[in-house]
Design an enzyme around this catalytic site. Structure first.
Site, mmCIF file in Angstrom:
data_model
loop_
_atom_site.group_PDB
_atom_site.id
_atom_site.type_symbol
_atom_site.label_atom_id
_atom_site.label_comp_id
_atom_site.label_asym_id
_atom_site.label_seq_id
_atom_site.Cartn_x
_atom_site.Cartn_y
_atom_site.Cartn_z
ATOM 1 N N HIS A 50 -4.369 3.355 4.127
ATOM 2 C CA HIS A 50 -5.735 3.905 4.153
ATOM 3 C C HIS A 50 -6.688 3.040 3.326
ATOM 4 O O HIS A 50 -7.811 2.762 3.741
ATOM 5 C CB HIS A 50 -5.748 5.325 3.574
ATOM 6 C CG HIS A 50 -4.920 6.322 4.329
ATOM 7 N ND1 HIS A 50 -3.792 6.897 3.790
ATOM 8 C CD2 HIS A 50 -5.055 6.864 5.556
ATOM 9 C CE1 HIS A 50 -3.270 7.743 4.659
ATOM 10 N NE2 HIS A 50 -4.009 7.742 5.742
ATOM 11 N N GLY A 72 -5.515 12.588 4.864
ATOM 12 C CA GLY A 72 -5.188 12.697 3.436
ATOM 13 C C GLY A 72 -3.808 12.178 3.093
ATOM 14 O O GLY A 72 -3.173 11.469 3.883
HETATM 15 P P1 AMP Z 1 -3.766 9.304 9.074
HETATM 16 O O1 AMP Z 1 -4.222 9.809 7.736
HETATM 17 O O2 AMP Z 1 -2.290 9.148 9.185
HETATM 18 O O3 AMP Z 1 -4.405 10.057 10.222
HETATM 19 O O4 AMP Z 1 -4.339 7.813 9.175
HETATM 20 C C1 AMP Z 1 -5.700 7.527 9.031
HETATM 21 C C2 AMP Z 1 -5.953 6.096 9.436
HETATM 22 O O5 AMP Z 1 -5.196 5.223 8.611
HETATM 23 C C3 AMP Z 1 -5.534 5.813 10.892
HETATM 24 O O6 AMP Z 1 -6.497 4.948 11.486
HETATM 25 C C4 AMP Z 1 -4.210 5.118 10.715
HETATM 26 O O7 AMP Z 1 -3.891 4.244 11.774
HETATM 27 C C5 AMP Z 1 -4.468 4.329 9.433
HETATM 28 N N1 AMP Z 1 -3.178 3.984 8.805
HETATM 29 C C6 AMP Z 1 -2.176 4.822 8.429
HETATM 30 N N2 AMP Z 1 -1.121 4.137 7.931
HETATM 31 C C7 AMP Z 1 -1.470 2.819 8.006
HETATM 32 C C8 AMP Z 1 -0.818 1.596 7.657
HETATM 33 N N3 AMP Z 1 0.420 1.588 7.142
HETATM 34 N N4 AMP Z 1 -1.466 0.431 7.874
HETATM 35 C C9 AMP Z 1 -2.718 0.424 8.410
HETATM 36 N N5 AMP Z 1 -3.393 1.538 8.749
HETATM 37 C C10 AMP Z 1 -2.782 2.718 8.567
#
Ligand code: AMP
Length: 250
Positions: A34, A28
Site C-alpha cells: 500500500h 486497511g
Molecule cells: P487491498 O487493501 O488489499 O484492497 O489493496 C489495496 C491496493 O493495494 C490494491 O490496488 C492492491 O492491488 C494494492 N496492493 C496490495 N498488496 C500489494 C503489493 N504487495 N504490491 C503492490 N500493490 C499491492
C-alpha cells in the site's frame, strides 16, 4: 492529515485539496505494498487521499469478511507519518444507501481466474470502485499489479464508462523471500508462513501451469488455479484457511 467519515465531511475536505488528486482505495491493514502506491501518488500528484473501507459486497465467504484484519489505529498513524493529505473512512450505509440494489457487472474477464472461484467478487469490486471514484473525484487512482485481474477490470471499466480518472498500475511489492505482501499474510501460522514463498517460486520456475500445480500440491498447498492469460501466469492457493494470490510476467 484530514479525516472524513460522512459524505458531508468528505465534501469539505475535498474542496480544500488543491490541484491533481491522487487516490489509493484500500481495505486497511496497510503494508509496504500500500505504501508504495501512496509514495508514487505523492510524487505524481498535488494531494493524496487514501480510503479505508472493507467492502462486504466483494466477499463471497462470510467468515473471510468477519476475519479480515482491522488495524485502523496503526493504519492512521502510518498514514499521518507518510504525510497523506486526507483519509476517507466511510461505512456501509454511506457507500450503499440503497443496499447494493445497483451493481456493476462485467461479463468476460470477471468470469475467469478468481471470478470463477469467488462468485460476485468482481461485481462487488467494480461497484465500490465506481462509487468511490464518484465520491472522491480523483484525477489519478493507483492500483497494484498484485491484483492484476482487478486492475484490468478497473482499467476497462474506466474506458467503457467514460470515467475521467487516470488509472496508474504499480508493481508488486514482495517480502525478501518473494512472498507478495498482503494483508492476509497476517493470518498465516509460522509453519504456513515458512511454506508461503514456494508459491511465488513455483509460479516463476515451473515450465507450465500443470507443473506449478503439481509442485504446490506436493508441498501442501490447496490450489484453486494456476493459469496463463495476458502474457502472465496467475495463481490462487490456500494455505490452511488463508487464500493467497499472485502473478508473474511470462
Ligand atoms: P487491498 O487493501 O488489499 O484492497 O489493496 C489495496 C491496493 O493495494 C490494491 O490496488 C492492491 O492491488 C494494492 N496492493 C496490495 N498488496 C500489494 C503489493 N504487495 N504490491 C503492490 N500493490 C499491492
Amino acid at each position: 492529515m484530514k479525516t472524513a467519515q460522512s459524505l458531508q465531511q468528505w465534501q469539505s475536505v475535498r474542496d480544500s485539496l488543491p490541484g491533481t488528486l491522487g487516490f489509493i482505495p484500500t481495505m486497511g491493514a496497510l503494508h509496504e505494498g500500500h505504501f508504495s502506491l501512496i509514495e508514487r501518488a505523492q510524487k505524481e500528484c498535488d494531494s493524496t487521499v487514501v480510503s479505508i473501507f472493507v467492502n462486504p459486497t466483494q466477499f463471497d465467504e462470510k467468515s473471510d469478511l468477519k476475519n479480515y484484519p482491522n488495524k485502523l489505529n496503526e493504519d492512521l498513524q502510518r498514514l499521518e507519518q507518510l504525510k497523506v493529505d486526507a483519509v476517507f473512512l466511510p461505512n456501509y450505509k454511506i457507500i450503499y444507501p440503497l443496499d447494493y440494489r445497483y451493481q456493476v457487472q462485467e461479463k468476460e474477464v470477471s468470469s475467469i481466474l478468481c471470478g470463477r472461484y469467488r462468485k460476485g467478487h468482481f461485481s462487488g469490486v467494480l461497484t465500490v470502485v465506481l462509487k468511490l471514484f464518484n465520491i472522491v473525484r480523483p484525477g489519478r487512482a493507483y492500483f497494484g499489479e498484485k491484483d492484476y485481474q482487478q486492475l484490468r477490470l478497473i482499467q476497462d471499466m474506466v474506458s467503457d464508462l467514460f470515467l475521467s480518472v487516470e488509472i496508474v498500475a504499480c508493481p508488486i511489492i514482495r517480502e525478501r523471500d518473494g512472498l507478495a505482501m498482503s494483508s492476509r499474510n497476517l493470518h498465516l501460522s509460522t509453519e504456513e508462513r515458512s511454506l508461503a514463498p514456494l508459491f511465488y517460486k513455483s509460479l516463476v520456475e515451473a515450465n507450465g501451469p500443470d507443473e506449478a500445480v503439481r509442485r504446490l500440491e506436493e508441498s501442501g498447498f490447496k490450489v484453486d488455479y494456476v493459469e496463463e492469460y495476458f502474457g502472465r501466469r496467475f495463481g490462487a492457493v490456500f494455505l490452511g484457511d488463508v487464500r493467497l494470490i499472485d502473478n508473474v510476467a511470462l
